[in-house]
Design an enzyme around this catalytic site. Structure first.
Site, short mmCIF file in Angstrom:
data_model
loop_
_atom_site.label_atom_id
_atom_site.label_comp_id
_atom_site.label_asym_id
_atom_site.label_seq_id
_atom_site.Cartn_x
_atom_site.Cartn_y
_atom_site.Cartn_z
N ASP A 1 0.84 -1.20 0.00
CA ASP A 1 0.00 0.00 0.00
C ASP A 1 0.88 1.25 0.00
O ASP A 1 1.98 1.23 -0.55
CB ASP A 1 -0.93 -0.04 1.22
CG ASP A 1 -2.30 0.55 0.93
OD1 ASP A 1 -2.39 1.79 0.78
OD2 ASP A 1 -3.26 -0.22 0.86
N HIS B 1 -3.80 6.13 3.40
CA HIS B 1 -4.53 4.93 2.97
C HIS B 1 -3.95 3.66 3.56
O HIS B 1 -4.68 2.81 4.10
CB HIS B 1 -4.50 4.88 1.44
CG HIS B 1 -5.38 3.85 0.82
ND1 HIS B 1 -4.96 2.55 0.62
CD2 HIS B 1 -6.64 3.92 0.34
CE1 HIS B 1 -5.94 1.86 0.03
NE2 HIS B 1 -6.97 2.67 -0.15
N ASN C 1 -13.41 0.39 -7.37
CA ASN C 1 -14.44 1.38 -7.02
C ASN C 1 -14.98 2.15 -8.23
O ASN C 1 -15.35 3.30 -8.13
CB ASN C 1 -13.87 2.41 -6.03
CG ASN C 1 -13.32 1.79 -4.77
OD1 ASN C 1 -13.67 0.67 -4.43
ND2 ASN C 1 -12.45 2.50 -4.10
N SER D 1 -11.13 -0.84 -0.98
CA SER D 1 -9.85 -0.84 -0.26
C SER D 1 -10.04 -1.13 1.21
O SER D 1 -9.15 -1.66 1.88
CB SER D 1 -9.15 0.52 -0.40
OG SER D 1 -8.55 0.66 -1.65
#
Length: 325
Positions: free
Chosen positions: A50, A87, A178, A247
């Site tokens: 990530d 994130h 998404n 996510s």
């Protein structure tokens, strides 16, 4: 078509109250009930690919066992996996935030996290960064890889690295995407990956979900509360934010896999390592169909106590074997 790997657009909402709770998503998938088996993910190593992670976050500092930077942040320094985006810290918190009677708790609060930074401060990465990180994770003998990221195009080297990981018994969990349409996102769309869709806390499909036949199961992904870097929040005493996206659903599954792996490898259960296929089969058993299309939910909602519910149903609902005689 661009082969850039990126975070799908997301908004992070500040938290303006004191946090000391088990987040709703963790409750929804029945993680606290699974903890009663004595399984908290201890001994399971999860690679989080990530934007990095805040190694000083109070809920994560005891979970992080190491990290490595594969991006161009900090002039490419391999030892600096600082999260300038937020994130990655949020994802890590959902997987394994420590159960320390403050802040939030992750699905597998005793699992170990290997932070592999493959997305830079803008949330952008290159396929070769991810490929290199997957190969590194294999060498480090992780059990689970979580990738809450996606690209619109395939990348052969990344795919080959994923295949190698799976061949080594590592299960690879990915966010479905998404986009709100049916266009496939990679790496989730690779058959070797476990692709995770998203629902809200009422079990309704998230409006942003990328739907396709590669979705394996679904998990909470709307208004998910988790950790956030101390340097990126208005009040350092409350380092948490609320974010939506697949996510956020993917780490629920990664954490659940750690619980399942830890439990079923125990002396009282199989008393041996589980293969990647066996682990996938066990997590699929821990789902409940929601009645939606398979392209949105796959096998159903992650629900860790589903096998117990089915066993209870069997006790009082034995089949009538005379009705077709």
């Amino acid at each position: 078509m661009s082969d850039a790997v990126e975070l799908q657009p997301f908004e992070a909402a500040d938290v303006s109250r004191h946090i000391k709770e088990i987040p709703k998503g963790i409750q929804m998938i029945q993680a606290p009930a699974f903890w009663e088996k004595g399984s908290y993910g201890r001994g399971v190593k999860i690679a989080v690919l990530d934007t990095g992670c805040d190694k000083d976050h109070p809920d994560l500092k005891d979970r992080i066992i190491g990290g490595r930077n594969f991006t161009d942040d900090d002039e490419g320094s391999k030892d600096s996996f600082k999260d300038y985006n937020g994130h990655g810290t949020h994802v890590a918190g959902t997987i394994a935030a420590t159960k320390n009677d403050k802040g939030v708790v992750g699905v597998a609060p005793e699992a170990s996290l290997l932070i592999l930074k493959v997305l830079n401060r803008e949330g952008s990465g290159r396929p070769e960064w991810i490929t290199e990180a997957i190969n590194y994770a294999i060498v480090q003998k992780v059990h689970i890889i979580n990738m809450s990221l996606s690209a619109g195009a395939e990348h052969e080297d990344m795919h080959e690295a994923i295949k190698r990981a799976v061949d080594k018994g590592i299960i690879v969990v990915c966010a479905a995407g998404n986009t709100g349409n049916k266009a496939k996102r990679f790496p989730a769309a690779y058959n070797e990956c476990t692709s995770v869709g998203a629902v809200d806390f009422s079990g309704n499909k998230a409006i942003f979900l990328t739907e396709n036949e590669e979705v394996d199961l679904t998990a909470p992904g709307v208004n998910v509360l988790s950790c956030y870097p101390l340097d990126l929040i208005p009040d350092r005493s409350e380092p948490y934010k609320v974010i939506s996206g697949t996510s956020m659903s993917s780490p629920h599954v990664a954490g659940a896999l750690a619980l399942v792996l830890s439990f079923y490898q125990s002396k009282e259960q199989f008393n041996r390592p589980l293969t990647e296929d066996e682990l996938y089969a066990q997590i699929v058993k821990c789902t409940i169909p929601l009645g939606g299309p398979k392209t949105a939910e796959g096998n159903g909602l992650l629900y860790l106590t589903a096998p117990e519910l089915l066993a209870e149903y069997w006790k009082t609902n034995k089949p009538d074997l005379s009705q077709y005689s």
